[in-house]
Write an enzyme that holds these catalytic residues in place. Sequence first.
Site: not given
Length: 399
Positions: A10, A93, A242, A380
């Site tokens: 990743n 990923r 964010r 993940e």
Amino acid sequence: MAAEFVLILNAGSSSLKFSIFETTDGESWKLDAKGSIEGLGSSPRLSIKNSAGSQIADQDLDRQVGGREALDILSEWLRKQYAGAQLQGVGHRVVHGGDRYRRPVLVDHETLEDLRRLIPLAPLHQPHNLNAIEAVFERFRCVPQVACFDTSFHRVHAPVAELIPLPWEICERMGLRRYGFHGLSFEYISSVLPKVAPEIARGRVIVAHLGNGASLCAIRNGKSVDCSSSYTALDGVCMGTRPGAVDPGAILRLFQGCGLSVADVECILYEKSGLLGISGISNDMRLLLASKDSRAALAVDYFVYQVSKQMGALVAVLGGLDGVVFTAGVGENSAEIRRRVCEAATWLGVKIDADANERRASRITTADSKVSAWVIPTNEELMIALHTGQLLGLMHAKA
Ligand code: AMP
């Protein structure tokens, strides 16, 4: 059979995260080691733990270490640690698969170039994901690589859920649509529901992936129906740095009223907003929960408020609710945030079991709760390993 290994990567702008999975029976993957090189370009540090969680490498690296050098360091460590073992594949990923990549794909040079076309859709993540693929081609020439996309799980949404209501031609030309993210996390949760929470696995479920990045996904019978994230990973609920959903007029005002450049506004939106922007203290939920500062408290209130509001919207999409799943850093570890979100969902029939929630039991609602709530750690990396193993034919086909 002899042990077979896959490497899962990743790659981000300032970090390279990696996991090594092993299979000895061709039926399941077992985590062998997990690590990261964080602080790329500033103060890089290598950290690796084995499957038992014990530290097996921990060292500061040269300041010059960037993404490519990080892969050199990792390859060298792999060669020493797994001398004689054959690396069967590398799974990545990749944040954006666009409209075309609806499932994981074996990457060749042509695919890599095709995926580069999607860089404008995820300028902060996609280039690093793809550079890692290119770097692996250079260093492990014969090892097959698989790209797993954060958008794929959502590629079954109805057209109405994907629309961005700007002029049609512009949207077509620029690929503007609500793609949705955190798909690998939602897919993993969905895949374990039949075992962990069978009573809701075929029902209407909202998964709240609450980490530094946060989004909610509405799932019906194991499939994504809609989600809070959208064209980019900026939309939806408030995140660490964010903002989540913001009136586009406010963004226009940043350009018109403050004279900021595109790069300035991009930096504000990705790195300076959300919990950090509201509190002025941190993006770390732990610090905010522990703080006595009123803006820290307001940031947490806003986070819970937006998660609850988004949950209401997704319940409307699902036409009701059978279960809620909390996952990722905040969702898995903060009993307080789970309690507050569950209390705000009392109207939906969520009745939290305070003791189970504090203990972080798997099910955190009372036996008579109409809607059950669960804490399920996401994985993940394992999802990517499973896809990689399947695509490379490393796993026996199940009857
Ligand atoms: P993730 O992006 O999934 O790794 O989640 C990272 C975030 O989880 C961090 O920024 C922390 O704010 C949050 N986190 C981790 N542990 C806790 C905790 N015990 N309580 C509250 N927040 C936590």
